[in-house]
Scaffold this motif. Structure first.
Motif, PDB file in Angstrom:
ATOM      1  N   ASP A   1       0.680  -1.254  -0.176  1.00 21.13           N
ATOM      2  CA  ASP A   1       0.058  -0.072  -0.028  1.00 21.13           C
ATOM      3  C   ASP A   1       0.843   1.369  -0.011  1.00 21.13           C
ATOM      4  O   ASP A   1       0.470   2.308   0.254  1.00 21.13           O
ATOM      5  N   LYS A   2       2.108   1.128  -0.394  1.00 22.14           N
ATOM      6  CA  LYS A   2       2.907   2.023  -0.428  1.00 22.14           C
ATOM      7  C   LYS A   2       2.966   3.035  -1.727  1.00 22.14           C
ATOM      8  O   LYS A   2       3.246   2.241  -2.842  1.00 22.14           O
ATOM      9  N   ASP A   3       2.894   4.083  -1.974  1.00 23.22           N
ATOM     10  CA  ASP A   3       3.292   4.996  -3.172  1.00 23.22           C
ATOM     11  C   ASP A   3       4.858   5.131  -3.352  1.00 23.22           C
ATOM     12  O   ASP A   3       5.484   6.061  -2.557  1.00 23.22           O
ATOM     13  N   ILE A   4       5.156   4.516  -4.256  1.00 24.06           N
ATOM     14  CA  ILE A   4       6.565   4.552  -4.660  1.00 24.06           C
ATOM     15  C   ILE A   4       7.061   5.508  -5.964  1.00 24.06           C
ATOM     16  O   ILE A   4       8.125   5.312  -6.404  1.00 24.06           O
ATOM     17  N   ARG A   5       5.867   5.938  -6.519  1.00 21.07           N
ATOM     18  CA  ARG A   5       6.137   6.817  -8.054  1.00 21.07           C
ATOM     19  C   ARG A   5       7.198   7.661  -7.817  1.00 21.07           C
ATOM     20  O   ARG A   5       7.925   7.641  -9.014  1.00 21.07           O
ATOM     21  N   GLY A   6       7.765   8.209  -6.744  1.00 24.79           N
ATOM     22  CA  GLY A   6       8.696   9.222  -6.787  1.00 24.79           C
ATOM     23  C   GLY A   6       9.984   8.686  -6.547  1.00 24.79           C
ATOM     24  O   GLY A   6      10.916   9.409  -6.589  1.00 24.79           O
ATOM     25  N   ASP A   7      10.112   7.443  -6.261  1.00 25.28           N
ATOM     26  CA  ASP A   7      11.367   6.743  -5.901  1.00 25.28           C
ATOM     27  C   ASP A   7      12.048   5.835  -6.668  1.00 25.28           C
ATOM     28  O   ASP A   7      13.084   5.331  -6.633  1.00 25.28           O
ATOM     29  N   ILE A   8      11.277   5.616  -7.932  1.00 28.40           N
ATOM     30  CA  ILE A   8      11.753   4.338  -8.772  1.00 28.40           C
ATOM     31  C   ILE A   8      12.667   4.538 -10.080  1.00 28.40           C
ATOM     32  O   ILE A   8      12.888   3.853 -10.807  1.00 28.40           O
ATOM     33  N   ALA A   9      12.666   6.209 -10.401  1.00 31.16           N
ATOM     34  CA  ALA A   9      13.604   6.448 -11.705  1.00 31.16           C
ATOM     35  C   ALA A   9      14.144   7.644 -11.120  1.00 31.16           C
ATOM     36  O   ALA A   9      14.258   8.320 -10.253  1.00 31.16           O
ATOM     37  N   MET A  10      15.049   8.051 -12.278  1.00 30.60           N
ATOM     38  CA  MET A  10      15.911   9.092 -11.890  1.00 30.60           C
ATOM     39  C   MET A  10      15.374  10.506 -12.159  1.00 30.60           C
ATOM     40  O   MET A  10      15.712  11.509 -11.509  1.00 30.60           O
ATOM     41  N   GLN A  11      14.350  10.515 -12.882  1.00 30.92           N
ATOM     42  CA  GLN A  11      13.595  11.885 -13.268  1.00 30.92           C
ATOM     43  C   GLN A  11      12.545  12.039 -12.139  1.00 30.92           C
ATOM     44  O   GLN A  11      11.767  11.304 -11.764  1.00 30.92           O
ATOM     45  N   ALA A  12      12.743  13.386 -11.631  1.00 29.47           N
ATOM     46  CA  ALA A  12      11.809  13.797 -10.572  1.00 29.47           C
ATOM     47  C   ALA A  12      10.152  13.769 -11.140  1.00 29.47           C
ATOM     48  O   ALA A  12       9.420  13.652 -10.113  1.00 29.47           O
ATOM     49  N   PHE A  13      10.086  13.862 -12.466  1.00 26.90           N
ATOM     50  CA  PHE A  13       8.520  14.238 -12.770  1.00 26.90           C
ATOM     51  C   PHE A  13       7.832  12.952 -12.635  1.00 26.90           C
ATOM     52  O   PHE A  13       6.721  12.876 -13.013  1.00 26.90           O
ATOM     53  N   THR A  14       8.593  11.745 -12.497  1.00 23.11           N
ATOM     54  CA  THR A  14       7.864  10.515 -12.557  1.00 23.11           C
ATOM     55  C   THR A  14       6.699  10.502 -11.442  1.00 23.11           C
ATOM     56  O   THR A  14       5.799   9.629 -11.671  1.00 23.11           O
ATOM     57  N   LYS A  15       6.938  11.218 -10.413  1.00 28.19           N
ATOM     58  CA  LYS A  15       5.998  11.027  -9.395  1.00 28.19           C
ATOM     59  C   LYS A  15       4.611  11.837  -9.905  1.00 28.19           C
ATOM     60  O   LYS A  15       3.526  11.636  -8.927  1.00 28.19           O
TER      61      LYS A  15
END
Length: 212
Positions: free
Chosen positions: A118-132
């Motif tokens: 149930d964790k939001d990992i969108r901002g942690d998984i890629a080099m680019q900040a805009f992925t979140k």
């Protein structure tokens, strides 16, 4: 309050408390397989959305359902998929769906999402900040067990080809549905492997941002 009644109340509260920590699968709506934009019009409109201006709008369950079905869903009988699979195997690249409410894995057989965390990992998984910013990140991970009987180089080639086919289908459906999509290769594989609880020898290939 009688002892038996007190015990029943305790059991009920305990069950409700435990249920709040249980993972929850999500049934996806039936995908759209008729009408819609023509293939050639979709090809004409197919594009990668610039990262800096990636939209932050929500995506409906119907839209997500269409995208995931196009990526690796069943499209004919019990052994036909929307992408080519080597030697008639079942899809050996899994799609993990990372969103605001957590991480799920797409189960093509049954067309539903199975919750991983149930964790939001969108901002942690890629080099680019805009992925979140994206509503969802669709993460491609080879199923090493499904290809264990093949030489490593061949298994990797099959997986890379499958990801290419999945990505193209996603781009076409995104164009037809007026969604934004962008493939991301500069990812953080170690973090992804940890968050998705992947086997030790399993590494993600890339991901696609999906937004509106």
């Amino acid at each position: 309050m009688p002892y038996i009644m007190r015990k029943l109340v305790v059991i009920c509260f305990t069950s409700l408390f435990a249920m709040s920590f249980c993972y929850a699968d999500i049934s996806l709506p039936t995908p759209q397989t008729k009408d819609g934009m023509s293939l050639f019009e979709s090809l004409k409109k197919r594009a990668s959305t610039p990262g800096g201006g990636f939209p932050v709008g929500k995506i409906s369950d119907d839209e997500l359902s269409n995208v995931l079905w196009a990526a690796s869903g069943l499209n004919r009988g019990k052994t036909g998929w929307t992408i080519p699979m080597a030697n008639g195997r079942s899809p050996y690249v899994r799609i993990y769906v990372a969103g605001e409410k957590g991480v799920y894995i797409y189960e093509w057989e049954g067309h539903y999402l199975r919750e991983i965390s149930d964790k939001d990992i969108r901002g942690d998984i890629a080099m680019q900040a805009f992925t979140k910013r994206a509503a969802y990140s669709l993460i491609f991970v080879p199923d090493t067990k499904a290809l264990a009987d093949l030489p490593p180089d061949q298994a990797n080639n099959f997986s890379q080809i499958a990801v290419g086919a999945m990505s193209q289908n996603i781009y076409l459906v995104a164009a037809a549905s007026k969604l934004s999509a962008r493939y991301i290769h500069s990812i953080k594989p170690d973090i992804i492997a940890q968050e998705l609880k992947l086997p030790e020898n399993s590494q993600p290939i890339g991901l696609i941002l999906l937004g509106k």
